[in-house]
Every structure is written in structure tokens, then in C-alpha cells.
Write a protein that holds these residues in place. Structure first.
Motif, PDB file in Angstrom:
ATOM      1  N   VAL A  68     -32.240  49.864 -29.541  1.00  0.00           N
ATOM      2  CA  VAL A  68     -31.548  49.140 -28.470  1.00  0.00           C
ATOM      3  C   VAL A  68     -31.598  47.638 -28.743  1.00  0.00           C
ATOM      4  CG1 VAL A  68     -32.120  50.860 -26.704  1.00  0.00           C
ATOM      5  CG2 VAL A  68     -33.563  48.851 -26.970  1.00  0.00           C
ATOM      6  N   ARG A  69     -30.634  46.937 -28.207  1.00  0.00           N
ATOM      7  CA  ARG A  69     -30.699  45.473 -28.240  1.00  0.00           C
ATOM      8  C   ARG A  69     -31.245  45.025 -26.885  1.00  0.00           C
ATOM      9  NH1 ARG A  69     -25.431  42.537 -29.133  1.00  0.00           N
ATOM     10  NH2 ARG A  69     -24.705  44.040 -27.583  1.00  0.00           N
ATOM     11  N   VAL A  70     -32.068  43.995 -26.893  1.00  0.00           N
ATOM     12  CA  VAL A  70     -32.589  43.451 -25.633  1.00  0.00           C
ATOM     13  C   VAL A  70     -31.887  42.121 -25.377  1.00  0.00           C
ATOM     14  CG1 VAL A  70     -34.623  42.603 -24.423  1.00  0.00           C
ATOM     15  CG2 VAL A  70     -34.826  44.564 -25.967  1.00  0.00           C
ATOM     16  N   LEU A  71     -31.191  42.036 -24.258  1.00  0.00           N
ATOM     17  CA  LEU A  71     -30.391  40.842 -23.971  1.00  0.00           C
ATOM     18  C   LEU A  71     -30.809  40.190 -22.655  1.00  0.00           C
ATOM     19  CD1 LEU A  71     -27.031  42.653 -24.724  1.00  0.00           C
ATOM     20  CD2 LEU A  71     -28.026  40.904 -26.194  1.00  0.00           C
ATOM     21  N   HIS A  72     -30.808  38.864 -22.661  1.00  0.00           N
ATOM     22  CA  HIS A  72     -31.038  38.142 -21.416  1.00  0.00           C
ATOM     23  C   HIS A  72     -29.706  38.018 -20.687  1.00  0.00           C
ATOM     24  CE1 HIS A  72     -31.900  34.643 -18.780  1.00  0.00           C
ATOM     25  NE2 HIS A  72     -33.040  35.283 -18.664  1.00  0.00           N
ATOM     26  N   ILE A  73     -29.737  37.971 -19.375  1.00  0.00           N
ATOM     27  CA  ILE A  73     -28.480  37.911 -18.613  1.00  0.00           C
ATOM     28  C   ILE A  73     -27.636  36.694 -19.007  1.00  0.00           C
ATOM     29  CG2 ILE A  73     -29.721  36.898 -16.620  1.00  0.00           C
ATOM     30  CD1 ILE A  73     -27.535  38.065 -14.823  1.00  0.00           C
ATOM     31  N   ALA A  74     -28.277  35.569 -19.331  1.00  0.00           N
ATOM     32  CA  ALA A  74     -27.514  34.386 -19.726  1.00  0.00           C
ATOM     33  C   ALA A  74     -26.779  34.633 -21.049  1.00  0.00           C
ATOM     34  CB  ALA A  74     -28.440  33.179 -19.869  1.00  0.00           C
ATOM     35  N   GLU A  75     -27.438  35.415 -21.911  1.00  0.00           N
ATOM     36  CA  GLU A  75     -26.863  35.748 -23.215  1.00  0.00           C
ATOM     37  C   GLU A  75     -25.662  36.695 -23.030  1.00  0.00           C
ATOM     38  OE1 GLU A  75     -30.093  37.432 -25.354  1.00  0.00           O
ATOM     39  OE2 GLU A  75     -28.923  37.847 -27.146  1.00  0.00           O
TER      40      GLU A  75
ATOM     41  N   PHE B  97     -30.336  30.083 -11.943  1.00  0.00           N
ATOM     42  CA  PHE B  97     -28.983  29.719 -12.383  1.00  0.00           C
ATOM     43  C   PHE B  97     -27.945  30.723 -11.877  1.00  0.00           C
ATOM     44  CE2 PHE B  97     -27.428  32.490 -15.814  1.00  0.00           C
ATOM     45  CZ  PHE B  97     -28.553  33.278 -16.028  1.00  0.00           C
ATOM     46  N   THR B  98     -28.409  31.958 -11.608  1.00  0.00           N
ATOM     47  CA  THR B  98     -27.481  32.974 -11.102  1.00  0.00           C
ATOM     48  C   THR B  98     -27.103  32.714  -9.637  1.00  0.00           C
ATOM     49  OG1 THR B  98     -29.457  34.306 -10.722  1.00  0.00           O
ATOM     50  CG2 THR B  98     -28.127  34.858 -12.640  1.00  0.00           C
ATOM     51  N   GLN B  99     -27.982  32.000  -8.915  1.00  0.00           N
ATOM     52  CA  GLN B  99     -27.626  31.633  -7.526  1.00  0.00           C
ATOM     53  C   GLN B  99     -26.488  30.621  -7.551  1.00  0.00           C
ATOM     54  OE1 GLN B  99     -31.749  30.590  -6.251  1.00  0.00           O
ATOM     55  NE2 GLN B  99     -31.450  32.099  -4.622  1.00  0.00           N
TER      56      GLN B  99
END
Lengths: 295, 189
Positions: A113-120, A255-257
Motif C-alpha cells: 500500500v502507499r501511505v498518503l497524507h491528506i495534503a498530499e 488547514f482543512t478547516q
């Protein structure tokens, strides 16, 4: 687009507003999430500081569940992101270690699996143009300092997706949301992180430096991506004010807010009321929320 | 501070052990000091990171494993990111903490709360599979004897509903217990 969602412990507790605003942001951009069934804590610093095997086994349990669903992992907490990504990489590239970890966790995990950050996901998988195209309420006139902390930007070279010393991923997203991002020198300075209970004075000093430099650089608010950074910068701001005799009043938002607000989500959907330094007066002054939400 | 360099230390296998476990070439450190320059807490600690590394080279095992620095390191990774010789000092610190635990070298009193915090954290993970911050704070405060840590912040946690009181227990908790036990057997802790 669909991802296996790893919320992490903080997003169930002190950072439910990070969870809510991330989910609202992804919903607005038509990204689907499927929560990993029976995920376990990544172990954070406590695991890697005391046991190498535990720091691999805990992330492997959750990643293995995602691999069975053939989905890549999306996570919002930068500590979870850092641990999951590094553990996953070690397991994928070392067959002997992989078989040892699999024996320990009773799985047959391959590290695929790839692990991704939401910003990415937002900036690289979905693309800044797509994000910009969905903005209905640009954050015009809002001066934001993007604070990355340690864990997001400072992965080893081969795992890093942004620059280590002067990352831009959050800045680019905030710009896409219409905000004005400021150039400042403390983007990746440490806030004291997990020492928050054991060495509180250290954390107040480090977090205080970050908030003060942000204010002196002209920021009206901070945008962060880590629950621990958010808690330290928000919660200890009053301690710093008492120590320095200076009022700061810098709201520390996920940052999502901010992005969610630009994408049309309501303050309630974004959990803005959960922040200790109230962001609503600033957002109302910029015309981004109506006065009514004070009630 | 002064350390005596005994012949025994210089010829011990400490350096080789740390190099092997961390997969780093520690002999390549030439004391540029960038790790300590960037370290957010080195000014507060007994050993700056570059000094600690030099002491590992010299085999000063007891002094290194019993230092504040080993436990108070915030694991921020700045040293690793800036080392011109690409030494992953963050990983070295993990290895040193592991060795301190295995060889039962107690942290100095100033650093003991950090280890107490890590233990409280992992106990909670072991018991529930996930962590509740309120549970962690409670057990840390009891275990460390610092009963009132962060109590001034408690009203915020309640008013802002920043805490969840119900433990989030995973369903395969029995498997997780076996995972912890197997690792303890392998690592001898």
C-alpha cells in the motif's frame, strides 16, 4: 477516488474537528473514504522510542487491513503519517523483517500500500487546479502562516514529498483557497510535540517562539496539519501571553478547516467552535463567516 | 563536565553494537555540530547531540545510556535532516533508548517522566488498541506522581469537548496482546 482511511487516535479525541473538517473537505471534492476496519494506534513516538519491532508491528496491522481491500492509505495526523509510511517502507524493502513482522502480527502483509497524507492527496493526486476550481468562498485578505512541524516535512529523503527545510505544500493549498500566505522562518521548527506532559516548560518555550515569530511576520492565523502541534500552539498560547506580557490571539486552525471554509462548508461542519483561541472574530472581520455564528 | 576514558571503554563493543543496530556509520561524524545547532532542546540537556555521538565513538556506554539527552530527545528529526554525513541520528537515539531499557540503565530523575509517559502510552495501546487522551493523562499523572500535570487546562478540554471518555476498544484485542508478548520475548524486555 477512494482511499482506506486511517483516522488515528487524536482524531477521535482532542482533534475531532480535524476529522470533521477533513471529511467535509474530501466530500466537497468527491474523494471517498473507507475507514480501515479495526485499525490500531500507530504507537507514535512512544513505540519507536522504545521498541523497533513494535514501531513496525502496530502500523503493519492497519496497513495490512488496507492491503486486503486493495486501497491506498490516507491519514491526516502527521505522526500517524510519519510512522505508517516509514514502517511500511521498511517492511516492503526487507524480506527478512517482513516475515518476522508477519509472524508477530499473524498476517501476510506485503507492504504494497502507499501511505498518503491528506495534503498530499489534495495537492498531488487531486491537483491544485481541481481544488482551486471548487472554491466558492475564497479566503481573500486572510494572512496565514503555514506551520508544518517536524513530522510532515522531515521524513528521510527517499520518502519525502516536499522540501525538508522550507516546505510549500500547505502554502500552495492555502493559496488555492484564496488566502495570502506569509513567508516566515519557523515553518518546520519543533513545538515540543510529545513532551507536552513530561516537559511542559520546554513545550511552552518552543511553542511560544513559533507563535511570536508568526505574529511578528504578519500572520493573522496559523494553519497546521498535526493534532499535537495544534494542541500545543493553541492550548499554551495563554501561558506564553502571561510569560511575555504580550497579547497574541493567533487562532491555530487545521488547514482543512480553512480549506473546507473556502469550499463552502459551514463553521459547524468544520468544528471551528472547538478551538481555544476563537477564530470567529477574525473570520467574521474578513467576511468569511456571518456574525450569526457567535450565537 | 569531565569523563575518564578507561582502556576498557575504548575497547568495548559499544560503538559497534550501536552502529550495527542503527545501520549507521557513526565513525564518519567529524563534529561539525549541525545536529546540535538545529536541536530544539539541546540547550536544556546534559549532552548536546554532537557530544553524545562523540561519546558513543569513545565507548562511554554508561554515561550515554544514563544521560538526559537519550530520553528528552523530542524525536523531531532535525539532526537527521541536516547531517552532512547522512547519519540518521534520530534512529541512533531510538537504538540508544532500546539499549538503555534492555540493559536496565535507569534515566536520570529529570528525564524519568518521559519514560513514564511512553510506558503509560503503550500500556493504554496494549489494553484498548487505541489511545484516549484523557486516559493517558490520568495514568501518566498517577504513574509519574505529578498528579496535577495539565489540570489548569482541564476546563478547556471539558468546555470544548476535546476529550472522549469512552475508551475506543478494538475487537481483536487478544491478537494485539499476543503481538506485545511476542515482541517482549524477542527483545527481552
Amino acid at each position: 477516488m477512494k482511499y482506506a482511511y486511517y483516522p488515528g487516535c487524536s482524531l477521535l479525541g482532542s482533534a475531532t474537528e480535524y476529522a470533521r473538517s477533513s471529511e467535509a473537505t474530501l466530500r466537497a471534492l468527491s474523494v471517498e473514504l473507507e475507514e480501515i476496519e479495526d485499525w490500531v494506534c500507530c504507537g507514535a513516538t512512544a513505540a519507536h522510542a522504545t521498541s523497533h519491532l513494535l514501531s513496525l508491528a502496530l502500523p503493519a496491522i492497519s496497513c495490512s487491513a488496507a492491503e486486503k481491500k486493495r486501497l491506498d492509505v490516507l491519514t491526516c495526523c502527521t505522526a500517524c503519517y510519519s510512522r505508517l509510511k516509514q514502517a511500511n517502507h521498511e517492511i516492503a524493502n526487507d524480506p527478512a523483517l517482513r516475515s518476522q513482522v508477519n509472524q508477530i502480527i499473524e498476517e501476510d502483509y506485503q507492504g504494497n500500500v502507499r501511505v498518503l497524507h491528506i495534503a498530499e492527496v489534495l495537492s498531488n493526486e487531486l491537483g491544485l487546479d481541481t481544488v482551486r476550481g471548487c472554491v466558492s468562498r475564497p479566503l481573500e485578505g486572510l494572512k496565514i502562516a503555514c506551520y508544518y512541524g517536524c513530522l510532515m516535512a522531515r521524513l528521510p529523503d527517499h520518502l519525502r514529498v516536499d522540501r525538508a527545510e522550507y516546505p510549500m505544500m500547505l502554502d500552495d493549498l492555502m493559496r488555492a483557497a484564496g488566502a495570502e500566505v506569509i513567508d516566515w522562518p519557523y515553518k518546520t521548527e519543533c513545538c515540543g510535540a510529545g513532551l507536552t506532559l513530561a516537559r511542559q516548560k520546554t513545550v511552552v518555550r518552543l511553542s511560544g517562539d513559533i507563535i511570536q515569530i508568526a505574529k511578528e511576520s504578519g500572520a493573522e492565523a496559523l494553519a497546521v496539519a498535526c493534532p499535537l502541534c495544534q494542541a500545543n500552539l493553541d492550548m499554551y498560547q495563554s501561558n506564553v501571553e502571561v510569560q511575555t506580557g504580550r497579547s497574541l490571539g493567533i487562532p491555530v486552525l487545521y488547514f482543512t478547516q480553512l480549506l473546507g471554509l473556502a469550499l463552502g462548508a459551514t463553521p459547524a461542519e468544520l468544528g471551528l467552535e472547538k478551538l481555544i483561541v476563537d477564530p470567529l472574530p477574525l473570520l467574521a472581520e474578513k467576511g468569511l463567516v456571518s456574525g450569526g455564528v457567535y450565537l | 563536565m569531565k569523563w575518564e576514558l578507561a582502556d576498557k571503554a575504548l575497547h568495548s563493543d559499544f560503538l559497534r553494537t550501536v552502529e550495527e543496530l542503527s545501520e549507521q556509520n557513526l565513525s564518519s561524524c567529524y563534529q561539525c555540530g549541525k545536529c546540535s545547532g538545529g536541536c530544539p532542546i539541546s540547550a536544556e540537556l546534559d549532552l548536546s547531540p554532537n557530544r553524545l555521538l562523540r561519546m558513543v565513538q569513545l565507548g562511554l556506554e554508561d554515561e550515554v545510556l544514563g544521560s538526559e539527552t537519550v530520553w528528552c530527545c523530542a524525536a523531531c528529526g532535525t539532526c537527521t535532516g541536516r547531517c552532512p554525513m547522512n547519519i540518521d541520528l534520530g534512529r541512533v537515539m531510538d537504538v540508544l533508548r532500546g539499549l538503555a531499557l534492555r540493559r536496565q540503565v535507569a534515566p536520570p530523575p529529570t528525564a524519568a517522566p518521559v519514560l513514564t509517559f511512553y510506558r503509560s502510552f503503550l500500556d493504554a495501546v496494549r489494553r484498548f488498541g487505541r489511545l484516549t487522551e484523557v486516559g493517558l493523562m490520568g495514568s501518566y499523572n498517577m504513574n509519574s506522581g505529578r498528579v496535577f500535570t495539565n489540570m489548569d487546562k482541564a476546563p478547556w478540554f471539558l468546555i470544548k469537548r476535546k476529550i472522549s471518555f469512552s475508551p475506543h476498544k478494538i475487537s481483536r484485542i487478544d491478537r494485539l496482546e499476543r503481538v506485545f508478548r511476542r515482541i517482549e520475548e524477542i527483545e527481552g524486555t
